[in-house]
Design a protein around this motif. Sequence first.
Motif, PDB file in Angstrom:
ATOM      1  N   ASN A  53       0.811  -1.214   0.059  1.00 41.43           N
ATOM      2  CA  ASN A  53       0.041  -0.122   0.087  1.00 41.43           C
ATOM      3  C   ASN A  53       0.828   1.235   0.000  1.00 41.43           C
ATOM      4  N   TYR A  54       1.618   1.308   0.790  1.00 45.27           N
ATOM      5  CA  TYR A  54       2.555   2.753   1.053  1.00 45.27           C
ATOM      6  C   TYR A  54       3.559   2.531  -0.066  1.00 45.27           C
ATOM      7  N   SER A  55       4.149   1.516  -0.505  1.00 47.17           N
ATOM      8  CA  SER A  55       5.218   1.444  -1.741  1.00 47.17           C
ATOM      9  C   SER A  55       4.455   1.901  -2.869  1.00 47.17           C
ATOM     10  N   LEU A  56       3.312   1.392  -3.242  1.00 47.96           N
ATOM     11  CA  LEU A  56       2.551   2.126  -4.232  1.00 47.96           C
ATOM     12  C   LEU A  56       1.979   3.585  -4.218  1.00 47.96           C
ATOM     13  N   ARG A  57       1.780   3.894  -3.109  1.00 51.18           N
ATOM     14  CA  ARG A  57       1.458   5.478  -2.870  1.00 51.18           C
ATOM     15  C   ARG A  57       2.711   6.186  -3.063  1.00 51.18           C
ATOM     16  N   ILE A  58       3.715   5.841  -2.846  1.00 53.52           N
ATOM     17  CA  ILE A  58       4.767   6.668  -2.933  1.00 53.52           C
ATOM     18  C   ILE A  58       5.536   6.692  -4.312  1.00 53.52           C
ATOM     19  N   GLU A  59       5.398   5.271  -4.885  1.00 51.02           N
ATOM     20  CA  GLU A  59       5.845   5.204  -6.313  1.00 51.02           C
ATOM     21  C   GLU A  59       4.734   6.008  -7.351  1.00 51.02           C
ATOM     22  N   THR A  60       3.555   5.930  -6.991  1.00 53.57           N
ATOM     23  CA  THR A  60       2.520   6.954  -8.043  1.00 53.57           C
ATOM     24  C   THR A  60       2.403   8.289  -7.414  1.00 53.57           C
ATOM     25  N   GLY A  61       2.887   8.574  -6.271  1.00 55.39           N
ATOM     26  CA  GLY A  61       2.470   9.950  -6.079  1.00 55.39           C
ATOM     27  C   GLY A  61       3.831  10.749  -6.054  1.00 55.39           C
ATOM     28  N   VAL A  62       4.625  10.589  -4.772  1.00 60.38           N
ATOM     29  CA  VAL A  62       5.874  11.444  -4.707  1.00 60.38           C
ATOM     30  C   VAL A  62       6.745  11.283  -5.915  1.00 60.38           C
ATOM     31  N   PHE A  63       6.849  10.171  -6.419  1.00 61.41           N
ATOM     32  CA  PHE A  63       8.171   9.631  -7.121  1.00 61.41           C
ATOM     33  C   PHE A  63       7.102   9.267  -8.556  1.00 61.41           C
ATOM     34  N   ASP A  64       6.236  10.147  -9.045  1.00 58.44           N
ATOM     35  CA  ASP A  64       5.481   9.828 -10.323  1.00 58.44           C
ATOM     36  C   ASP A  64       6.323  10.386 -11.266  1.00 58.44           C
ATOM     37  N   GLY A  65       6.753   9.428 -12.393  1.00 55.54           N
ATOM     38  CA  GLY A  65       7.701   9.791 -13.232  1.00 55.54           C
ATOM     39  C   GLY A  65       8.953   9.766 -12.979  1.00 55.54           C
ATOM     40  N   MET A  66       9.683   9.665 -11.822  1.00 47.72           N
ATOM     41  CA  MET A  66      10.809   9.541 -11.260  1.00 47.72           C
ATOM     42  C   MET A  66      11.400   8.186 -10.953  1.00 47.72           C
ATOM     43  N   LYS A  67      11.330   7.064 -11.564  1.00 49.04           N
ATOM     44  CA  LYS A  67      11.727   5.887 -11.341  1.00 49.04           C
ATOM     45  C   LYS A  67      12.998   5.627 -10.810  1.00 49.04           C
ATOM     46  N   ALA A  68      14.008   6.185 -11.300  1.00 46.83           N
ATOM     47  CA  ALA A  68      15.357   6.528 -10.767  1.00 46.83           C
ATOM     48  C   ALA A  68      15.304   6.884  -9.414  1.00 46.83           C
ATOM     49  N   ASP A  69      14.651   8.010  -9.047  1.00 45.11           N
ATOM     50  CA  ASP A  69      14.696   8.375  -7.553  1.00 45.11           C
ATOM     51  C   ASP A  69      13.797   7.536  -6.668  1.00 45.11           C
ATOM     52  N   TYR A  70      12.859   6.672  -7.086  1.00 48.46           N
ATOM     53  CA  TYR A  70      12.196   5.680  -6.239  1.00 48.46           C
ATOM     54  C   TYR A  70      13.093   4.635  -6.302  1.00 48.46           C
ATOM     55  N   ILE A  71      13.886   4.188  -6.919  1.00 50.09           N
ATOM     56  CA  ILE A  71      14.719   3.079  -6.898  1.00 50.09           C
ATOM     57  C   ILE A  71      15.825   3.465  -5.932  1.00 50.09           C
ATOM     58  N   TYR A  72      16.424   4.693  -6.122  1.00 48.64           N
ATOM     59  CA  TYR A  72      17.489   5.156  -5.222  1.00 48.64           C
ATOM     60  C   TYR A  72      16.850   5.000  -3.592  1.00 48.64           C
ATOM     61  N   MET A  73      15.902   5.632  -3.549  1.00 47.44           N
ATOM     62  CA  MET A  73      14.954   5.533  -2.049  1.00 47.44           C
ATOM     63  C   MET A  73      15.174   4.027  -1.661  1.00 47.44           C
ATOM     64  N   LEU A  74      14.756   3.278  -2.459  1.00 52.85           N
ATOM     65  CA  LEU A  74      14.848   1.734  -1.850  1.00 52.85           C
ATOM     66  C   LEU A  74      16.025   1.222  -1.539  1.00 52.85           C
ATOM     67  N   MET A  75      16.908   1.639  -2.384  1.00 52.82           N
ATOM     68  CA  MET A  75      18.306   1.035  -2.394  1.00 52.82           C
ATOM     69  C   MET A  75      19.213   1.474  -1.312  1.00 52.82           C
ATOM     70  N   VAL A  76      18.742   2.813  -0.860  1.00 56.31           N
ATOM     71  CA  VAL A  76      19.589   3.550   0.290  1.00 56.31           C
ATOM     72  C   VAL A  76      18.843   2.878   1.596  1.00 56.31           C
TER      73      VAL A  76
END
Length: 125
Positions: A19-42
Amino acid sequence: AFFGKLGWPFLINVYYLYNYSLRIETGVFDGMKADYIYMLMVQWFFTLLVSFVMGLPIFGVVMVLAIVYVYCNTNPDTIISFFFGIQFKAMYFPWVLAGFNVLTGGSGMMELLGILVGHAYFFLK
């Protein structure tokens, strides 16, 4: 092990992760896949580091709480419903989860470590 044994806590953690990973990916990081992956990797790096240093055999809760923490800090005024219809602002949700864990007989340490890992992402952002 990522989440531990199959049971109610496992199902709740999987729900929060999705739920919250989907909300982050489609909200804050919408269109910014590299930033989302960076967040997950950190978060994954710090989760593994904390798990190794503290000798934690189960580290999934830490990762889930880190994701929840990031969502709650990027959407602090969103109203979240918790068990039994209790509603409050999202900025309090990670702390409510830690308190709820303590009230139900847990230590709350995994939740606090997840908050620490989520905060580390904001520090390195």
